[in-house]
Design an enzyme around this catalytic site. Structure first.
Site, PDB file in Angstrom:
ATOM      1  N   SER A 117       0.842  -1.192   0.000  1.00 55.38           N
ATOM      2  CA  SER A 117       0.000   0.000   0.000  1.00 55.38           C
ATOM      3  C   SER A 117       0.885   1.253   0.000  1.00 55.38           C
ATOM      4  CB  SER A 117      -0.954  -0.046   1.194  1.00 55.38           C
ATOM      5  OG  SER A 117      -1.997   0.879   1.052  1.00 55.38           O
ATOM      6  N   ASP A 235     -10.283  -3.560  -5.613  1.00 52.24           N
ATOM      7  CA  ASP A 235      -9.880  -2.585  -4.597  1.00 52.24           C
ATOM      8  C   ASP A 235     -10.872  -1.428  -4.488  1.00 52.24           C
ATOM      9  OD1 ASP A 235      -8.508  -0.947  -2.819  1.00 52.24           O
ATOM     10  OD2 ASP A 235      -6.567  -1.296  -3.768  1.00 52.24           O
ATOM     11  N   HIS A 290      -8.285  -4.724  -1.417  1.00 51.15           N
ATOM     12  CA  HIS A 290      -7.006  -4.127  -1.052  1.00 51.15           C
ATOM     13  C   HIS A 290      -6.289  -4.927   0.034  1.00 51.15           C
ATOM     14  CE1 HIS A 290      -4.206  -0.743  -0.914  1.00 51.15           C
ATOM     15  NE2 HIS A 290      -4.283  -0.760   0.409  1.00 51.15           N
TER      16      HIS A 290
END
Length: 326
Positions: A117, A235, A290
């Site tokens: 991330s 996501d 995600h």
């Protein structure tokens, strides 16, 4: 944030201890097992079980891997808070010093880097601004290379996250917020591009979007052997998800402009075109939401990108791109 599915829980803690204590090793007369540097994402910390399991898996797949987990504080709770609150310019200086001071990282011919991330765009910033020790292969999962246009939802009772979210909405372009709130420093809404270019503390600089271009950034990034960017196909946490591939998304109508159609690539502000021309820039997808990563995906990643490398030459360049993506 839990990175791996529960299937990794069976990995012994002793495997991680061995990984962290064993220096990078020569696998054969020619092949070298490079160290691996990992930078975690928002709301995570270096003590988290999921991250420890990933470090153990890295050593299980590629024996002899020395794993360095980047940390910005001495405790897990403070390290987690630093993912929300802090000045990214100062944090990156700290990480540059941290990696340079590590005797094992410093003695290796190069290191590999894995960013989860927001840790992905931070590691890219490390390559552009420091790159000592030099990064060989850079892999990012769900990273916001072209910024975020929305802040993630916070769970009930997560006061650090909720406080950060309130600051982002209250005055994201103020000096106070841009110097203290981490997600605000990579916030980028095309509808507010002028304000972003003027006030962004991190992303506008690290993406070389301002009139003055830092040629060192492009030169450093172009030294990568492989740069693989993974996007999660479902996501909804990192918005827009296409930021993981450096794509630009119109916040009004959702139109996606792929990286190769953007000036940042065509004019090679960052060295991405040079990497692309050499087949060293890779666009990958991973199924799911995600940071929902399986053991299988991580094992394949460790084998493909972080295995022993021939110290006398770079790994053969490859281009792996999803059809119609770029």
């Amino acid at each position: 944030m839990k990175y791996l599915l529960p299937t990794l829980a069976s990995l012994a803690a002793s495997a991680l201890s061995a990984a962290l204590l064993e220096p990078w090793a020569v696998a054969t007369d020619r092949d070298t097992q490079l160290p691996l540097v990992i930078w975690h994402g928002l709301g995570d910390d270096f003590e988290r079980e999921g991250l420890q399991e990933i470090a153990a898996l890295a050593t299980k797949v590629n024996p002899g891997t020395y794993v360095h987990l980047i940390q910005l504080a001495d405790t897990g709770s403070d390290d987690r808070q630093a993912t929300f609150m802090g000045n990214l310019t100062e944090q990156l200086i700290t990480v540059c010093e941290q990696l340079a001071a590590d005797p094992i990282l410093g003695s290796a011919p190069a290191v590999n880097a894995l960013g989860f991330s927001q840790g992905g765009q931070f590691l890219r910033g490390y390559v552009e601004r420091c790159n000592a020790p030099r990064v060989h292969n850079l892999v990012t999962f769900g990273s916001q290379h072209n910024g975020i246009a929305e802040f993630q939802s916070c769970s009930t009772g997560d006061w650090v996250c909720q406080g950060a979210e309130a600051l982002l909405h209250a005055g994201r372009w103020t000096e106070f917020v841009q110097s203290r709130l981490v997600p605000a420093q990579y916030f980028r809404d095309p509808a507010e591009l002028d304000a972003y270019l003027e006030h962004s503390n991190y992303l506008a600089d690290i993406n070389n979007e301002r009139a003055h271009k830092n040629t060192t950034y492009a030169a450093n990034l172009a030294t990568l052997n492989r740069f693989a960017m993974f996007m999660f196909d479902k996501d909804t946490i990192a918005v827009p998800k296409e930021s993981a591939w450096f794509a630009d998304v119109n916040s009004t109508d959702g139109t996606v402009t792929p990286l190769r159609e953007r000036p940042i690539y065509k004019e090679d502000w960052l060295g991405l075109k040079k990497l692309g021309d050499q087949d060293k820039l890779e666009f990958r997808t991973v199924p799911g939401q995600h940071m929902h990563l399986s053991e299988k995906v991580m094992e394949e990643t460790f084998k493909e990108y972080f295995g022993p490398t021939d110290s006398s030459r770079s790994s053969p360049p490859r281009l792996i791109e999803q059809p119609g993506a770029q």
